[in-house]
Design a protein around this motif. Structure first.
Motif, PDB file in Angstrom:
ATOM      1  N   TYR A 194       0.796  -1.227   0.000  1.00 27.51           N
ATOM      2  CA  TYR A 194       0.000   0.000   0.000  1.00 27.51           C
ATOM      3  C   TYR A 194       0.827   1.275   0.000  1.00 27.51           C
ATOM      4  N   HIS A 198       3.621   2.374  -4.316  1.00 27.72           N
ATOM      5  CA  HIS A 198       2.964   3.555  -4.874  1.00 27.72           C
ATOM      6  C   HIS A 198       3.788   4.816  -4.661  1.00 27.72           C
ATOM      7  N   SER A 249       6.896  -4.093  -8.577  1.00 24.32           N
ATOM      8  CA  SER A 249       5.984  -3.087  -9.107  1.00 24.32           C
ATOM      9  C   SER A 249       5.367  -3.566 -10.415  1.00 24.32           C
ATOM     10  N   SER A 253       1.397  -4.501 -10.963  1.00 27.79           N
ATOM     11  CA  SER A 253       0.608  -3.806 -11.983  1.00 27.79           C
ATOM     12  C   SER A 253      -0.110  -4.787 -12.889  1.00 27.79           C
ATOM     13  N   ALA A 260       0.717   0.108  -9.709  1.00 27.26           N
ATOM     14  CA  ALA A 260       1.864   0.509  -8.904  1.00 27.26           C
ATOM     15  C   ALA A 260       2.776   1.420  -9.712  1.00 27.26           C
ATOM     16  N   LYS A 261       3.561   2.230  -9.010  1.00 24.10           N
ATOM     17  CA  LYS A 261       4.512   3.129  -9.659  1.00 24.10           C
ATOM     18  C   LYS A 261       5.912   2.512  -9.625  1.00 24.10           C
TER      19      LYS A 261
END
Length: 380
Positions: A194, A198, A249, A253, A260-261
């Motif tokens: 979480y 991100h 990540s 995604s 996610a970044k």
């Protein structure tokens, strides 16, 4: 827990100290003059690197502020322990929580000896109040805004910015079902999923880096990491964090609706040096100047002055460093006229800058927050 402290003087300590200082100037060696010249050159070079990007030319985006704040009462740690009769302990020992004076003395000794940073929650309200009252009477005590987010906000708002910060509340005794439970160590997967996935930028110190890496690899968190790690060790840990986070990540995604970044910036600050990894083509700019600014801010904060005095500083970073612990890795010399070393690897750039370590300490608390903010100032 404040890391500041000064040794107790013996009966003739001040006289002997003054005599030694006089002798050191009287018999000043050429080597000392060379060291002074070297510090002057490193300082002027770092200032020049910092000044290549003027703050007035940097865009000022709107940034949300959140998570955690308090008020710090800053005192000399040894003086406080002396006042409450706990100046000496033969048993340095780590405690997750502080409930009494013995645990405080043991924890202080455990982290103070190697010069490592630590924060611990005081569970006993009565004992905490006693510590506050004892601190109020100590000479030189002062109040300051505390907490990750407010400290960073203060540092950035001095140039008209705002900051986002996450206070981890390390070892805080959350009760079952309380909001914010994901911040506990036992909820590391939630924290990773979480928060970390991100965030496109992460900043941390030499204690937090190996612990984050342990979290990512599913290993146990280390209470006390090396307080003065080698550059090669830190860079290898940074590369691994960068690789693992971006791999997870991509996986996240592909399997989650919440995209996610990728991690595109990683800043690690230690007592001896600053190191940054920035992805090529990312939005982060001016990496070399930002690394220099973070380095200078470390001295400014600890010495309590915007003007850096080389006579109150020293270099503890090696004269040359290996870029990795791998055998045959390139060694980079510290060049006084170009102290920030930058080079390209894979899809990112790495920059490393030495810190002019302050030798007349004014304040250590909040140092990491101010350094992290300074590193971002020239990059957003």
């Amino acid at each position: 827990m404040e890391r500041e402290g000064r040794a107790s003087w013996m009966k003739y300590g001040p006289v002997v100290s003054l005599f030694v200082v006089i002798l050191s100037f009287w018999f000043r060696s050429p080597q000392n003059e060379v060291l002074d010249d070297r510090l002057d050159t490193v300082l002027s070079s770092l200032l020049r690197a910092e000044g290549k990007v003027g703050v007035n030319n940097v865009a000022r985006p709107k940034v949300a502020v959140g998570f955690g704040g308090c008020v710090d009462l800053i005192v000399d740690g040894v003086s406080l322990l002396n006042k409450i009769g706990l100046a000496h302990t033969d048993q340095p020992l780590h405690h997750d929580l502080i409930e009494n004076e013995v645990q405080l003395a043991q924890s202080f000794a455990y982290f103070f000896a190697p010069g490592a940073a630590a924060e611990r929650f005081v569970l006993n309200d009565t004992f905490f109040s006693e510590l506050v009252e004892a601190s109020r009477d100590l000479p030189g005590n002062r109040w300051a805004i505390g907490g990750n987010a407010p400290r960073n906000s203060k540092a950035l708002t001095q140039i008209c910015w705002w900051w986002v910060g996450l206070q981890m509340m390390d070892n805080f005794p959350f009760q079952s079902g309380e909001h914010g439970q994901f911040c506990r160590r036992g909820y590391k997967e939630e924290l990773f999923h979480y928060v970390i996935l991100h965030a496109d930028s992460l900043g941390m110190n030499e204690q937090e880096l190996p612990n984050l890496l342990s979290l990512l690899k599913g290993s146990n968190i280390t209470v006390l990491s090396d307080p003065n790690p080698r550059v090669a060790t830190v860079l290898d840990q940074m590369r691994e964090v960068y690789r693992i986070v971006n791999l997870r990540s991509k996986e996240d995604s592909n399997t989650s609706s919440a995209k996610a970044k990728p991690l595109t910036r990683l800043h690690v600050h230690t007592l001896a040096f600053q190191a940054m990894i920035v992805t090529h083509g990312s939005k982060w700019k001016n990496t070399m100047s930002a690394t220099a600014k973070a380095s200078l801010t470390a001295n400014r904060h600890v010495c309590g002055s915007d003007d850096i005095d080389p006579s109150k500083a020293r270099l503890i970073m090696d004269d040359s460093f290996s870029v990795s612990q791998r055998e045959g890795s390139v060694r980079i010399p510290l060049q006084e006229s170009r102290p920030v070393s930058c080079w390209d690897e894979d899809d990112y750039e790495i920059c490393v800058a030495p810190v002019l370590v302050c030798t007349e300490v004014y304040q250590t608390a909040g140092g990491g927050d101010n350094v992290s903010a300074a590193g971002l100032v020239l990059q957003i």
